[in-house]
Design a protein around this motif. Structure first.
Motif, PDB file in Angstrom:
ATOM      1  N   ARG A 103       3.634   6.239  -1.265  1.00  0.00           N
ATOM      2  CA  ARG A 103       4.923   6.685  -1.283  1.00  0.00           C
ATOM      3  C   ARG A 103       5.847   5.846  -0.750  1.00  0.00           C
ATOM      4  NH1 ARG A 103       2.583  12.448   0.617  1.00  0.00           N
ATOM      5  NH2 ARG A 103       0.737  10.913   0.540  1.00  0.00           N
ATOM      6  N   ASP A 109      -1.848   8.165   6.085  1.00  0.00           N
ATOM      7  CA  ASP A 109      -1.439   8.509   4.809  1.00  0.00           C
ATOM      8  C   ASP A 109      -0.141   8.244   4.241  1.00  0.00           C
ATOM      9  OD1 ASP A 109      -1.902   9.413   2.087  1.00  0.00           O
ATOM     10  OD2 ASP A 109      -2.107  11.686   2.421  1.00  0.00           O
ATOM     11  N   ARG A 118     -10.103   4.308  -6.484  1.00  0.00           N
ATOM     12  CA  ARG A 118      -8.763   3.525  -6.823  1.00  0.00           C
ATOM     13  C   ARG A 118      -9.089   2.324  -7.509  1.00  0.00           C
ATOM     14  NH1 ARG A 118      -4.787   4.567  -1.781  1.00  0.00           N
ATOM     15  NH2 ARG A 118      -5.226   6.603  -1.378  1.00  0.00           N
TER      16      ARG A 118
HETATM   17 MG    MG Z   1      -2.577   9.539  -0.167  1.00  0.00          MG
END
Ligand code: MG
Ligand code: IPE
Length: 227
Positions: free
Chosen positions: A6, A2, A53
């Motif tokens: 970001r 993950d 997504r």
């Molecule tokens: Mg994620």
């Protein structure tokens, strides 16, 4: 795995560039796991929820997956690593399914039973979906009178999950500071040790990986018992 998005944002790059940057740590964890004698390594690469997504992002993930498989197959065979997949890949485009099956078959033959590491890719995998598909198959067998409900115990049930030939994970590593399971191996993680790091997946290095393993080695696992 993950934190690709970001990481990309913090570098002013596209999310897709973030996924691209996430390939290097995949190579590293596979290599390191093989070197130090880890027998099973599961990578949560694509969840049942990831399908929602944007199409562009999903397609970019498929392309990266195909590239990875194409470029790594030789290397996997050379290092006696066997590839397995858990999840419902029927949903994936034909070309992706083909590439997956090709690599799974090639590494199975290549390692000829004497594999050092089993690399498991969770693709279109969801923990709840895994449990449901097991229930569906078990109830069908009951309907056909092949089994009786009293035969169902934990070991029996585990045999119907995608992970049927695999041991339960000992350690769950979560990157990018998330303290949740996110519908990963719900049943199988019952007694797994959890290790969370703020490091985003593209920044996950060998020393972070080893830090997780050392932390695991220092845990006292009691499995609900006293000693
Ligand atoms: Mg994620
Ligand atoms: C994980 O990174 C990669 C996949 C799900 C394939 P994310 O894309 O979830 O990254 P964040 O959570 O947006 O940072």
């Amino acid at each position: 795995m993950d934190g690709n998005g970001r990481w990309a944002r913090s570098h002013r790059l596209s999310r897709i560039a973030g996924h691209r940057a996430g390939v290097k740590p995949i190579r590293m964890v596979v290599k390191t796991a093989r070197e130090i004698g880890v027998e099973f390594l599961t990578l949560f690469a694509f969840s049942t929820e990831n399908k929602k997504r944007p199409k562009r992002e999903v397609e970019a993930l498929f392309t990266l997956l195909k590239h990875f498989l194409r470029h790594e197959t030789k290397n996997l065979i050379k290092n006696k690593i066997r590839l397995k997949v858990i999840g419902d890949i029927e949903w994936f485009p034909e070309s992706v399914q083909k590439e997956i099956k090709k690599t799974v078959d090639a590494t199975e033959r290549g390692s000829a039973g004497a594999h050092g590491l089993t690399l498991i890719l969770a693709l279109n995998y969801g923990g709840r979906q895994d449990i449901i598909q097991a229930c569906q198959r078990i109830t069908k067998e009951i309907q056909r009178r092949e089994i009786t409900p009293s035969e169902i115990d934990e070991k029996f049930f585990s045999g119907y999950l995608y992970t049927r030939d695999l041991p339960d994970p000992d350690l769950l590593i979560r990157t990018s500071n998330e303290y949740r399971i996110s519908n990963f191996l719900l049943w199988q993680l019952s007694y797994a040790e959890i290790w969370v790091t703020p490091v985003l997946w593209p920044d996950f290095t060998k020393s972070v990986f080893l830090e997780a393993l050392i932390s695991y080695q220092n845990r006292k696992r009691r499995f609900g018992m006293v000693k």
